[in-house]
Design a protein around this motif. Structure first.
Motif, PDB file in Angstrom:
ATOM      1  N   HIS A  56      57.814  14.084 -29.851  1.00  0.00           N
ATOM      2  CA  HIS A  56      58.706  14.850 -30.720  1.00  0.00           C
ATOM      3  C   HIS A  56      58.268  16.308 -30.846  1.00  0.00           C
ATOM      4  O   HIS A  56      59.048  17.165 -31.202  1.00  0.00           O
ATOM      5  N   THR A  57      56.993  16.535 -30.584  1.00  0.00           N
ATOM      6  CA  THR A  57      56.441  17.882 -30.758  1.00  0.00           C
ATOM      7  C   THR A  57      55.618  18.258 -29.529  1.00  0.00           C
ATOM      8  O   THR A  57      54.633  17.597 -29.208  1.00  0.00           O
ATOM      9  N   ILE A  58      56.055  19.322 -28.872  1.00  0.00           N
ATOM     10  CA  ILE A  58      55.359  19.754 -27.659  1.00  0.00           C
ATOM     11  C   ILE A  58      54.962  21.217 -27.808  1.00  0.00           C
ATOM     12  O   ILE A  58      55.800  22.066 -28.136  1.00  0.00           O
ATOM     13  N   VAL A  59      53.677  21.499 -27.589  1.00  0.00           N
ATOM     14  CA  VAL A  59      53.210  22.885 -27.601  1.00  0.00           C
ATOM     15  C   VAL A  59      52.858  23.252 -26.165  1.00  0.00           C
ATOM     16  O   VAL A  59      51.996  22.614 -25.557  1.00  0.00           O
ATOM     17  N   ASN A  60      53.532  24.257 -25.632  1.00  0.00           N
ATOM     18  CA  ASN A  60      53.275  24.605 -24.241  1.00  0.00           C
ATOM     19  C   ASN A  60      52.399  25.850 -24.104  1.00  0.00           C
ATOM     20  O   ASN A  60      52.874  26.978 -24.200  1.00  0.00           O
ATOM     21  N   CYS A  61      51.107  25.595 -23.856  1.00  0.00           N
ATOM     22  CA  CYS A  61      50.153  26.687 -23.594  1.00  0.00           C
ATOM     23  C   CYS A  61      49.866  26.787 -22.099  1.00  0.00           C
ATOM     24  O   CYS A  61      49.088  27.647 -21.678  1.00  0.00           O
ATOM     25  N   ALA A  62      50.459  25.898 -21.309  1.00  0.00           N
ATOM     26  CA  ALA A  62      50.204  25.932 -19.857  1.00  0.00           C
ATOM     27  C   ALA A  62      50.885  27.154 -19.275  1.00  0.00           C
ATOM     28  O   ALA A  62      52.028  27.453 -19.606  1.00  0.00           O
ATOM     29  N   ALA A  63      50.173  27.870 -18.431  1.00  0.00           N
ATOM     30  CA  ALA A  63      50.766  29.065 -17.828  1.00  0.00           C
ATOM     31  C   ALA A  63      49.929  29.525 -16.651  1.00  0.00           C
ATOM     32  O   ALA A  63      48.727  29.254 -16.577  1.00  0.00           O
ATOM     33  N   TYR A  64      50.595  30.208 -15.754  1.00  0.00           N
ATOM     34  CA  TYR A  64      49.895  30.961 -14.708  1.00  0.00           C
ATOM     35  C   TYR A  64      49.582  32.312 -15.353  1.00  0.00           C
ATOM     36  O   TYR A  64      50.501  33.069 -15.681  1.00  0.00           O
ATOM     37  N   THR A  65      48.298  32.623 -15.568  1.00  0.00           N
ATOM     38  CA  THR A  65      47.959  33.780 -16.415  1.00  0.00           C
ATOM     39  C   THR A  65      47.242  34.922 -15.676  1.00  0.00           C
ATOM     40  O   THR A  65      46.836  35.884 -16.324  1.00  0.00           O
ATOM     41  N   ASN A  66      47.087  34.786 -14.356  1.00  0.00           N
ATOM     42  CA  ASN A  66      46.390  35.861 -13.633  1.00  0.00           C
ATOM     43  C   ASN A  66      47.377  37.001 -13.327  1.00  0.00           C
ATOM     44  O   ASN A  66      48.166  36.923 -12.383  1.00  0.00           O
ATOM     45  N   VAL A  67      47.313  38.025 -14.166  1.00  0.00           N
ATOM     46  CA  VAL A  67      48.302  39.112 -14.113  1.00  0.00           C
ATOM     47  C   VAL A  67      48.259  39.836 -12.759  1.00  0.00           C
ATOM     48  O   VAL A  67      49.303  40.152 -12.183  1.00  0.00           O
ATOM     49  N   LYS A  69      47.017  38.693  -9.740  1.00  0.00           N
ATOM     50  CA  LYS A  69      47.399  37.819  -8.618  1.00  0.00           C
ATOM     51  C   LYS A  69      48.887  37.463  -8.657  1.00  0.00           C
ATOM     52  O   LYS A  69      49.471  37.126  -7.627  1.00  0.00           O
ATOM     53  N   ALA A  70      49.478  37.504  -9.848  1.00  0.00           N
ATOM     54  CA  ALA A  70      50.908  37.151  -9.968  1.00  0.00           C
ATOM     55  C   ALA A  70      51.776  38.077  -9.126  1.00  0.00           C
ATOM     56  O   ALA A  70      52.893  37.720  -8.731  1.00  0.00           O
ATOM     57  N   TYR A 128      54.041  38.995 -13.583  1.00  0.00           N
ATOM     58  CA  TYR A 128      53.670  38.021 -14.619  1.00  0.00           C
ATOM     59  C   TYR A 128      54.655  38.084 -15.786  1.00  0.00           C
ATOM     60  O   TYR A 128      55.179  37.065 -16.234  1.00  0.00           O
ATOM     61  N   GLY A 129      54.919  39.296 -16.259  1.00  0.00           N
ATOM     62  CA  GLY A 129      55.844  39.484 -17.379  1.00  0.00           C
ATOM     63  C   GLY A 129      57.243  38.976 -17.050  1.00  0.00           C
ATOM     64  O   GLY A 129      57.905  38.378 -17.901  1.00  0.00           O
ATOM     65  N   ARG A 130      57.670  39.217 -15.800  1.00  0.00           N
ATOM     66  CA  ARG A 130      59.018  38.758 -15.412  1.00  0.00           C
ATOM     67  C   ARG A 130      59.087  37.235 -15.397  1.00  0.00           C
ATOM     68  O   ARG A 130      60.074  36.643 -15.815  1.00  0.00           O
ATOM     69  N   THR A 131      58.008  36.572 -14.924  1.00  0.00           N
ATOM     70  CA  THR A 131      58.035  35.100 -14.895  1.00  0.00           C
ATOM     71  C   THR A 131      58.009  34.543 -16.323  1.00  0.00           C
ATOM     72  O   THR A 131      58.669  33.555 -16.626  1.00  0.00           O
ATOM     73  N   LYS A 132      57.254  35.190 -17.201  1.00  0.00           N
ATOM     74  CA  LYS A 132      57.186  34.709 -18.595  1.00  0.00           C
ATOM     75  C   LYS A 132      58.527  34.906 -19.299  1.00  0.00           C
ATOM     76  O   LYS A 132      58.970  34.044 -20.060  1.00  0.00           O
TER      77      LYS A 132
END
Ligand SMILES: NC(=O)c1ccc[n+]([C@@H]2O[C@H](COP(=O)([O-])OP(=O)(O)OC[C@H]3O[C@@H](n4cnc5c(N)ncnc54)[C@H](OP(=O)(O)O)[C@@H]3O)[C@@H](O)[C@H]2O)c1
Length: 282
Positions: A56-67, A69-70, A128-132
């Motif tokens: 019922h509750t999902i927190v999504n902290c998963a991300a590709y974060t290498n600015v 390399k993105a 990176y910003g565009r994908t986010k």
């Protein structure tokens, strides 16, 4: 697979922020479960659906974060930061789950002279910003019950971040150049995690900006660290343009956090307070 619907599912729960979200959930006696690479891949449809289906509750902290390399691994960054979020949203809509998705100040170009509010129009200046931003849009377009919390300049015990980089460099260099034209609010993941847990209880809809109180340049942060730890290092202010990099960086990362404030269980701390605490713990 999560077996209890009241459980908080933390995707990316072994990353810098996810680790602190899990720790805060534990402190508050909340029922939670963590999913992350290598066992769990958010881009794997089967794995994603089986993890979130009963939740019922999902927190999504998963991300590709290498600015940096993105800029070259854009396809992979897009799969993780956008496509997977779209799928997460579709299945959350079907099951009625609430999704708290973590995003970033990098959705803005940093050209505004004012702190960014949630209503401001995003305009990312790097891959990176565009994908986010694409991830945010897919989440909203799929009309699931969702909330987006944008954070900025985060640092924590786990992973790479600006604060740790300053400390590492200061140990090996007598002279250090730090940019003074990037302005934001250094934000401890411990504080962001508290805000996330507050939101979990209230389950609001919409976008919220969260950052520590006060604005400062990266140079001033470095000076604060050097003073607090009595580091033997000479700091010189320089400009972002002095450091050639693949990805452009927004100069203004200031957030207006007035929208989230009434939802929080305590006041937002000035950036110096959690940072000093963090330095002591190191
Ligand atoms: N760090 C900052 O300054 C900052 C600023 C603004 C916003 N944010 C946002 O904050 C959120 C949390 O980031 P963070 O700072 O905690 O970064 P992080 O430490 O890199 O955390 C991201 C987590 O996601 C995992 N991950 C990557 N690809 C995945 C996949 N395909 N499937 C499942 N998990 C995957 C990573 O695993 P691996 O480590 O194994 O790759 C890592 O554990 C992100 O949404 C990020 O965009 C961060």
């Amino acid at each position: 697979m999560s077996d209890s619907p009241d459980k908080v599912i933390i995707l990316g729960g072994k990353g810098m922020l996810g680790t602190e979200v899990a720790a805060e959930c534990k402190r508050r006696g909340m029922n939670f479960e963590v999913f992350d690479l290598p066992e769990f891949d958010i881009t794997n449809t089967h794995q994603l659906l089986s993890v979130i289906h009963p939740a019922h509750t999902i927190v999504n902290c998963a991300a590709y974060t290498n600015v940096e390399k993105a800029e070259t691994e854009t396809e992979l960054a897009f799969r993780v930061n956008a496509e997977a979020v779209g799928l997460l949203a579709t299945s959350a809509k079907k099951s009625g789950a609430w999704v708290l998705h973590i995003s970033t100040d990098f959705v803005f170009d940093g050209a505004s002279g004012k702190p960014y509010a949630e209503k401001d129009i995003p305009h990312p200046i790097n891959a990176y910003g565009r994908t986010k931003l694409a991830g945010e849009r897919l989440l909203v377009e799929n009309h699931c019950h969702n909330c987006i919390m944008r954070v900025e300049w985060t640092y924590g015990m786990k992973g790479d971040n600006f604060i740790k980089k300053i400390l590492q460099k200061a140990r090996t260099q007598k002279d250090m150049k730090v940019v003074d034209d990037q302005i934001g609010s250094p934000t401890a993941t411990t504080e962001a995690a508290k805000a996330i847990c507050d939101l979990i209880h209230k389950k609001p809809t919409g976008i919220y900006h969260f950052a520590s109180q006060g604005y400062v340049s990266r140079f001033d942060v470095a000076q604060f660290i050097a003073e607090k730890l009595a580091l033997d290092v000479r700091l010189t202010a320089c400009k972002t343009s002095d450091f050639p990099s693949a990805a452009a960086r927004p100069l203004n990362s200031k957030f207006d956090c007035s929208k989230i404030r009434p939802l929080l269980s305590g006041p937002i701390k000035p950036w110096q307070v959690p940072l000093e605490e963090f330095l002591k713990q190191l």
